[in-house]
Design an enzyme around this catalytic site. Structure first.
Site, PDB file in Angstrom:
ATOM      1  N   LYS A  49       1.870   1.893  -5.135  1.00 42.51           N
ATOM      2  CA  LYS A  49       2.294   1.467  -6.452  1.00 42.51           C
ATOM      3  C   LYS A  49       1.615   1.827  -7.715  1.00 42.51           C
ATOM      4  O   LYS A  49       1.961   1.966  -8.576  1.00 42.51           O
ATOM      5  CB  LYS A  49       2.607  -0.189  -6.395  1.00 42.51           C
ATOM      6  N   GLY A  80      -4.457  -4.394  -4.003  1.00 44.56           N
ATOM      7  CA  GLY A  80      -5.519  -3.310  -3.991  1.00 44.56           C
ATOM      8  C   GLY A  80      -4.738  -1.922  -4.261  1.00 44.56           C
ATOM      9  O   GLY A  80      -3.965  -1.448  -3.663  1.00 44.56           O
ATOM     10  N   HIS A  81      -4.752  -1.729  -5.510  1.00 46.07           N
ATOM     11  CA  HIS A  81      -4.188  -0.517  -6.385  1.00 46.07           C
ATOM     12  C   HIS A  81      -5.073   0.488  -6.589  1.00 46.07           C
ATOM     13  O   HIS A  81      -5.891   0.427  -7.567  1.00 46.07           O
ATOM     14  CB  HIS A  81      -3.311  -1.050  -7.371  1.00 46.07           C
ATOM     15  N   GLN A 138       1.957  -6.139  -3.169  1.00 46.24           N
ATOM     16  CA  GLN A 138       2.565  -6.156  -1.832  1.00 46.24           C
ATOM     17  C   GLN A 138       3.575  -5.435  -1.573  1.00 46.24           C
ATOM     18  O   GLN A 138       4.073  -4.443  -2.369  1.00 46.24           O
ATOM     19  CB  GLN A 138       2.546  -7.640  -1.260  1.00 46.24           C
ATOM     20  N   ASP A 156       0.770  -1.240  -0.002  1.00 51.21           N
ATOM     21  CA  ASP A 156       0.021   0.026  -0.132  1.00 51.21           C
ATOM     22  C   ASP A 156       0.871   1.243   0.082  1.00 51.21           C
ATOM     23  O   ASP A 156       0.301   2.353   0.531  1.00 51.21           O
ATOM     24  CB  ASP A 156      -0.795   0.127   1.441  1.00 51.21           C
TER      25      ASP A 156
HETATM   26  P1  GDP Z   1      -0.798   0.257  -3.767  1.00 55.48           P
HETATM   27  O1  GDP Z   1      -1.293  -0.957  -3.213  1.00 55.48           O
HETATM   28  O2  GDP Z   1       0.811   0.501  -3.563  1.00 55.48           O
HETATM   29  O3  GDP Z   1      -1.044   0.487  -5.026  1.00 55.48           O
HETATM   30  O4  GDP Z   1      -1.422   1.318  -2.753  1.00 55.48           O
HETATM   31  P2  GDP Z   1      -2.934   1.665  -2.436  1.00 55.48           P
HETATM   32  O5  GDP Z   1      -3.577   2.106  -3.341  1.00 55.48           O
HETATM   33  O6  GDP Z   1      -3.360   0.460  -1.693  1.00 55.48           O
HETATM   34  O7  GDP Z   1      -2.901   2.554  -1.189  1.00 55.48           O
HETATM   35  C1  GDP Z   1      -2.226   4.070  -1.515  1.00 55.48           C
HETATM   36  C2  GDP Z   1      -3.339   4.997  -1.304  1.00 55.48           C
HETATM   37  O8  GDP Z   1      -2.726   6.348  -1.384  1.00 55.48           O
HETATM   38  C3  GDP Z   1      -4.404   5.294  -2.455  1.00 55.48           C
HETATM   39  O9  GDP Z   1      -5.529   5.323  -2.049  1.00 55.48           O
HETATM   40  C4  GDP Z   1      -3.918   6.244  -3.349  1.00 55.48           C
HETATM   41  O10 GDP Z   1      -4.804   7.061  -4.295  1.00 55.48           O
HETATM   42  C5  GDP Z   1      -3.219   7.191  -2.215  1.00 55.48           C
HETATM   43  N1  GDP Z   1      -1.819   7.936  -2.889  1.00 55.48           N
HETATM   44  C6  GDP Z   1      -1.119   7.598  -3.542  1.00 55.48           C
HETATM   45  N2  GDP Z   1       0.176   8.506  -3.753  1.00 55.48           N
HETATM   46  C7  GDP Z   1      -0.238   9.484  -2.773  1.00 55.48           C
HETATM   47  C8  GDP Z   1      -0.014  10.757  -2.436  1.00 55.48           C
HETATM   48  O11 GDP Z   1       1.358  11.108  -2.614  1.00 55.48           O
HETATM   49  N3  GDP Z   1      -0.627  11.601  -1.262  1.00 55.48           N
HETATM   50  C9  GDP Z   1      -1.780  11.116  -0.738  1.00 55.48           C
HETATM   51  N4  GDP Z   1      -2.349  11.924  -0.213  1.00 55.48           N
HETATM   52  N5  GDP Z   1      -2.410   9.884  -1.292  1.00 55.48           N
HETATM   53  C10 GDP Z   1      -1.724   9.037  -2.083  1.00 55.48           C
HETATM   54  P1  IMO Z   2      -0.999  -4.144  -2.279  1.00 58.50           P
HETATM   55  O1  IMO Z   2      -0.383  -4.734  -3.428  1.00 58.50           O
HETATM   56  C1  IMO Z   2      -1.078  -4.709   2.256  1.00 58.50           C
HETATM   57  C2  IMO Z   2      -1.366  -8.759   3.588  1.00 58.50           C
HETATM   58  C3  IMO Z   2      -2.235  -9.156   4.383  1.00 58.50           C
HETATM   59  C4  IMO Z   2      -1.650 -10.375   5.325  1.00 58.50           C
HETATM   60  C5  IMO Z   2      -0.658 -10.687   4.601  1.00 58.50           C
HETATM   61  C6  IMO Z   2      -0.958 -12.054   3.946  1.00 58.50           C
HETATM   62  O2  IMO Z   2      -2.037  -3.435  -2.270  1.00 58.50           O
HETATM   63  O3  IMO Z   2       0.181  -3.277  -1.495  1.00 58.50           O
HETATM   64  P2  IMO Z   2      -2.519 -13.061   1.852  1.00 58.50           P
HETATM   65  O4  IMO Z   2      -4.017 -12.789   1.651  1.00 58.50           O
HETATM   66  O5  IMO Z   2      -1.565 -12.475   0.875  1.00 58.50           O
HETATM   67  O6  IMO Z   2      -2.100 -14.272   2.203  1.00 58.50           O
HETATM   68  O7  IMO Z   2      -2.446 -12.004   3.223  1.00 58.50           O
HETATM   69  O8  IMO Z   2      -0.335 -10.072   3.497  1.00 58.50           O
HETATM   70  N1  IMO Z   2      -1.193  -8.156   2.362  1.00 58.50           N
HETATM   71  C7  IMO Z   2      -1.177  -6.944   1.933  1.00 58.50           C
HETATM   72  N2  IMO Z   2      -1.029  -5.843   2.724  1.00 58.50           N
HETATM   73  N3  IMO Z   2      -1.045  -4.490   0.712  1.00 58.50           N
HETATM   74  C8  IMO Z   2      -1.039  -5.539  -0.001  1.00 58.50           C
HETATM   75  O9  IMO Z   2      -1.166  -5.624  -1.411  1.00 58.50           O
HETATM   76  C9  IMO Z   2      -1.348  -7.044   0.553  1.00 58.50           C
HETATM   77  N4  IMO Z   2      -1.587  -8.144   0.233  1.00 58.50           N
HETATM   78  C10 IMO Z   2      -1.525  -9.005   1.385  1.00 58.50           C
HETATM   79  O10 IMO Z   2      -3.005  -8.343   4.926  1.00 58.50           O
HETATM   80  O11 IMO Z   2      -0.997  -9.424   6.606  1.00 58.50           O
HETATM   81 MG    MG Z   3      -3.048  -1.622  -1.784  1.00 62.87          MG
END
Ligand code: GDP
Ligand code: IMO
Ligand code: MG
Length: 430
Positions: free
Chosen positions: A16, A40-41, A224, A13
């Site tokens: 990416k 979850g991206h 991840q 999170d």
């Molecule tokens: P990922 O799993 O690495 O793709 O990250 P996620 O999408 O799960 O979580 C990142 C969250 O932060 C998302 O809701 C993005 O829209 C948000 N985000 C990404 N870059 C920035 C930033 O520079 N500032 C803020 N405030 N939010 C951001």
């Molecule tokens: P993105 O791509 C954050 C965590 C779960 C749990 C552990 C194992 O959005 O960054 P799993 O279902 O993979 O066997 O769970 O890994 N986990 C993540 N945490 N971002 C993710 O993906 C994750 N995918 C799995 O919360 O702790």
């Molecule tokens: Mg994510």
């Protein structure tokens, strides 16, 4: 010119998806190489939010080839659900612009049942998985009983494989006191979607081989983060795949030398979802403020993310393990409200200072972070698109991160919006 692998340098999170989407304007091919719909991206494009789990983040841009590599575990039902949501938003998804590796392993409903039953049985030792069946599917792959996409083309062979698979899983489910599955249910479910799914089947290694020959630019999209890697992460509180940059090669079918530049997506503070060690966690009002400003709730499960200070020891370690060439620093704007900001520069273990995260969970749980305190900038960086206008203390914070980790910041993200991104050093080397 070189290819770029985008990976998370913390516990996931990091942002990416946003960075892959931004970079994909200049890539020809975007490839996922591990994980599944546990990811979850979130992308935000002109105020419209797209949540991707299994689809490569390049899918939202017309004219790009999106690939799901052999290292990904694919839930075919989730694939179609995600496809429909995206199509409703006007995203075109066809075999012309999306292919799934024929040798990718499939997540079946039984894997999700096993994932949940195992978590329930773990009690206090719960991992906090996403419940998506990721772990049990990778277990089947390594045990050589997995169902792969190419098997759907041969119904009789598929049925034999399901029979063998279910001897294992039904024994396990019975032992865990959960409902068992019939082979017919699984077989009928897969046959019900085979005709729709098989047109997406592709020979991904060959498509990539051709792209390399044609000097096309490839963007590898990790899911991840490095600390969730099954080898290098905080085992057993990890996911079941390798999340490090080297997996971009194995999980898609290219030579290690073709991975190119490794961009480590790095949040300006730290978050983690699920159980496991987290040395800089702030289970207090500071963590609450980070979570509230950063909207730190999981995209996949809606769970509240745990929040804490930036951990330079952990990120330095991730950088070494993944060969990170530069960071995309995200969510710096979340720190705009803080008078003082802390960075973890070492750990204390049994009265001694150490400069790395040890592998033993017993030792990880006993670590005390050693902090350095930097002044905040208490002004708005949110939405900034120029490096020159950055507050001095924000630049100081970034420079300190670079010094402590030995890695340069190549990109800075200042909001969820696609274009609120500052380029300092081009990952593609152009
Ligand atoms: P990922 O799993 O690495 O793709 O990250 P996620 O999408 O799960 O979580 C990142 C969250 O932060 C998302 O809701 C993005 O829209 C948000 N985000 C990404 N870059 C920035 C930033 O520079 N500032 C803020 N405030 N939010 C951001
Ligand atoms: P993105 O791509 C954050 C965590 C779960 C749990 C552990 C194992 O959005 O960054 P799993 O279902 O993979 O066997 O769970 O890994 N986990 C993540 N945490 N971002 C993710 O993906 C994750 N995918 C799995 O919360 O702790
Ligand atoms: Mg994510």
């Amino acid at each position: 010119m070189r290819n770029v692998a985008v990976i998370g340098s913390q516990w996931g999170d990091e942002g990416k998806g946003k960075i892959v989407d931004w970079l994909s304007s200049r890539a020809d091919v975007v490839v996922r190489f591990q994980g599944g719909h546990n990811a979850g991206h979130t992308l935000v494009i002109d105020g419209v939010e797209y949540k991707l789990s299994l689809m490569p983040s390049g899918i939202v841009r017309p004219g790009k080839m999106s690939l799901i590599g052999n290292g990904v575990v694919v839930d075919p039902f989730a694939f179609f659900r995600e496809m429909e949501i995206l199509q409703e938003k006007g995203v075109e998804i066809m075999p012309d612009n999306l292919r799934i590796a024929e040798n990718a392993n499939l997540i079946l409903p039984v894997h999700q049942a096993v994932d949940k039953a195992l978590e329930a049985a773990r009690g206090k030792g719960l991992i906090g998985t996403t419940g998506r069946g990721i772990g049990p599917t990778y277990e089947d792959k390594v045990a050589r009983r997995g169902i792969r996409l190419c098997d759907l083309a041969y119904p009789e062979y598929l049925r034999e494989k399901l029979e063998r698979l279910m001897i294992h899983h039904n024994a396990l489910l019975k032992g865990l006191g959960a409902d068992v599955f019939t082979i017919e249910d699984l077989y009928d479910g897969l046959m019900g979607i085979a005709d729709r799914l098989l047109p997406f089947k592709g020979v991904v290694w060959k498509i990539l081989d051709g792209a390399i020959s044609d000097k096309k630019k490839i963007l590898f999209e990790g899911a991840q983060g490095t600390m969730l890697d099954v080898d290098h992460g905080t085992y057993p509180y990890v996911t079941s795949s390798n999340t490090v940059a080297a997996q971009a090669a194995t999980g898609s079918g290219i030579g290690a030398g073709s991975v190119g530049y490794v961009l480590g997506i790095t949040k300006a503070y730290t978050t983690r979802v699920g159980a496991g060690p987290f040395p800089t966690e702030q289970d207090n009002p500071t963590g609450e403020l980070l979570g509230q400003r950063g909207r730190e709730f999981g995209t996949v499960t809606g769970r509240k993310r745990r929040c804490g200070w930036f951990d330079a020891v952990q990120v330095r370690q991730a950088s070494a393990i993944s060969g990170i060439g530069g960071f995309a620093l995200t969510k710096l704007d979340i720190l705009d409200a803080f008078d003082e900001i802390r960075i973890c520069v070492a750990y204390e273990l049994n009265g001694k200072q150490i400069d790395y995260l040890p592998s033993s969970p017993v030792e990880q749980a006993a670590l005390t972070p050693v902090y350095e305190t930097l002044p905040g900038w208490t002004s708005e960086t949110s939405g900034m698109r120029s490096w020159d206008a950055f507050p001095q203390n924000a630049v100081r914070y970034i420079r300190r991160i670079e010094e402590l980790t030995g890695v340069r910041v190549a990109l800075v993200s200042t909001s969820p919006e696609r274009d609120d991104t500052i380029l300092i050093e081009d990952p593609f080397g152009e």
